[in-house]
Design a protein around this motif. Sequence first.
Motif, short mmCIF file in Angstrom:
data_model
loop_
_atom_site.label_atom_id
_atom_site.label_comp_id
_atom_site.label_asym_id
_atom_site.label_seq_id
_atom_site.Cartn_x
_atom_site.Cartn_y
_atom_site.Cartn_z
N GLU A 1 1.94 -12.60 -55.18
CA GLU A 1 0.85 -11.91 -54.58
C GLU A 1 -0.06 -12.77 -53.69
O GLU A 1 -0.83 -12.30 -52.85
CB GLU A 1 -0.02 -11.08 -55.53
CG GLU A 1 -0.72 -12.06 -56.57
CD GLU A 1 0.14 -12.40 -57.83
OE1 GLU A 1 -0.44 -13.19 -58.68
OE2 GLU A 1 1.18 -11.79 -57.73
N TYR A 2 -0.12 -14.24 -53.95
CA TYR A 2 -0.83 -15.20 -52.94
C TYR A 2 -0.01 -15.60 -51.87
O TYR A 2 -0.61 -16.19 -50.92
CB TYR A 2 -1.28 -16.39 -53.82
CG TYR A 2 -2.06 -15.98 -55.15
CD1 TYR A 2 -3.54 -15.64 -54.71
CD2 TYR A 2 -1.74 -16.09 -56.28
CE1 TYR A 2 -4.48 -15.18 -55.82
CE2 TYR A 2 -2.82 -15.66 -57.28
CZ TYR A 2 -4.11 -15.31 -57.10
OH TYR A 2 -4.87 -14.73 -57.85
N GLU A 3 1.08 -15.31 -51.72
CA GLU A 3 2.02 -15.91 -50.95
C GLU A 3 2.32 -14.81 -49.73
O GLU A 3 2.60 -15.08 -48.32
CB GLU A 3 3.52 -16.55 -51.16
CG GLU A 3 3.11 -17.77 -52.40
CD GLU A 3 4.23 -18.12 -52.56
OE1 GLU A 3 5.59 -17.52 -52.39
OE2 GLU A 3 4.28 -19.24 -53.41
N THR A 4 2.05 -13.56 -49.94
CA THR A 4 2.33 -12.58 -48.98
C THR A 4 0.87 -12.63 -47.96
O THR A 4 -0.19 -13.13 -48.34
CB THR A 4 2.12 -11.02 -49.50
OG1 THR A 4 0.81 -11.01 -50.24
CG2 THR A 4 3.24 -11.17 -50.54
N GLU A 5 1.34 -12.33 -46.64
CA GLU A 5 0.06 -12.27 -45.65
C GLU A 5 -0.81 -10.87 -45.79
O GLU A 5 -0.35 -9.63 -45.57
CB GLU A 5 0.79 -12.00 -44.38
CG GLU A 5 1.61 -13.49 -43.97
CD GLU A 5 0.64 -14.53 -43.86
OE1 GLU A 5 -0.33 -14.27 -43.32
OE2 GLU A 5 1.11 -15.70 -44.31
N THR A 6 -1.81 -11.13 -46.40
CA THR A 6 -2.73 -10.05 -46.61
C THR A 6 -4.12 -10.33 -46.01
O THR A 6 -4.67 -11.52 -46.09
CB THR A 6 -3.00 -9.70 -48.28
OG1 THR A 6 -3.22 -10.73 -48.76
CG2 THR A 6 -1.66 -9.07 -48.69
N SER A 7 -4.67 -9.44 -45.35
CA SER A 7 -6.24 -9.46 -44.85
C SER A 7 -7.20 -9.48 -45.94
O SER A 7 -6.92 -8.94 -46.99
CB SER A 7 -6.22 -8.79 -43.58
OG SER A 7 -6.35 -7.30 -44.07
N THR B 1 -9.73 -7.54 -45.62
CA THR B 1 -10.05 -6.04 -45.75
C THR B 1 -9.05 -5.22 -46.59
O THR B 1 -9.43 -4.49 -47.53
CB THR B 1 -9.72 -5.47 -44.41
OG1 THR B 1 -10.60 -6.24 -43.28
CG2 THR B 1 -10.29 -4.09 -44.25
N SER B 2 -7.75 -5.70 -46.53
CA SER B 2 -6.64 -5.15 -47.80
C SER B 2 -7.03 -5.62 -48.93
O SER B 2 -6.73 -4.79 -49.94
CB SER B 2 -5.53 -5.13 -47.10
OG SER B 2 -5.18 -6.72 -47.19
N LYS B 3 -7.47 -6.80 -49.18
CA LYS B 3 -7.71 -7.25 -50.56
C LYS B 3 -8.90 -6.54 -51.33
O LYS B 3 -8.99 -6.15 -52.06
CB LYS B 3 -7.86 -8.55 -50.40
CG LYS B 3 -6.74 -9.60 -50.33
CD LYS B 3 -7.19 -11.10 -50.44
CE LYS B 3 -5.84 -12.03 -49.99
NZ LYS B 3 -6.46 -13.40 -50.21
N LEU B 4 -10.06 -6.20 -50.18
CA LEU B 4 -10.95 -5.69 -50.67
C LEU B 4 -10.87 -4.19 -50.65
O LEU B 4 -11.35 -3.56 -51.78
CB LEU B 4 -12.36 -5.48 -49.73
CG LEU B 4 -13.60 -5.15 -49.90
CD1 LEU B 4 -14.02 -5.94 -51.03
CD2 LEU B 4 -14.65 -5.14 -48.59
N LEU B 5 -10.05 -3.43 -50.14
CA LEU B 5 -9.73 -1.96 -50.30
C LEU B 5 -8.75 -2.12 -51.69
O LEU B 5 -9.37 -0.82 -52.28
CB LEU B 5 -8.93 -1.56 -49.32
CG LEU B 5 -9.83 -1.38 -47.82
CD1 LEU B 5 -8.86 -0.97 -46.89
CD2 LEU B 5 -10.71 -0.26 -48.03
#
Length: 95
Positions: A11-17, A19-23
Amino acid sequence: MPSGQESVFPEYETETSQTSKLLRKFKEMPFVPIGMAGFAVLVGYGLYKLKHRGDMKMSLHLIHVRVAAQGFVVGALTCGVLYSMFREHVLKPKE
């Protein structure tokens, strides 16, 4: 990382912004972002009132703002814990 090895923290290696983490966090535990927003609003209000505090000492004003902001965050976290307990134990489907 070689393709034959499995990732330890995928989950830490995927490209997430952010905003997506906050949502995602808002969907999992909705009172955490509410507590963060309330804290930010109370700090902003405290900074605004700092200019118009009258004859109140600055240290006393800052203590009041800190206590109010911490109280809001603790209240939001308490509501979040109660909500998650309610969701887990009361709304849980019967097995």
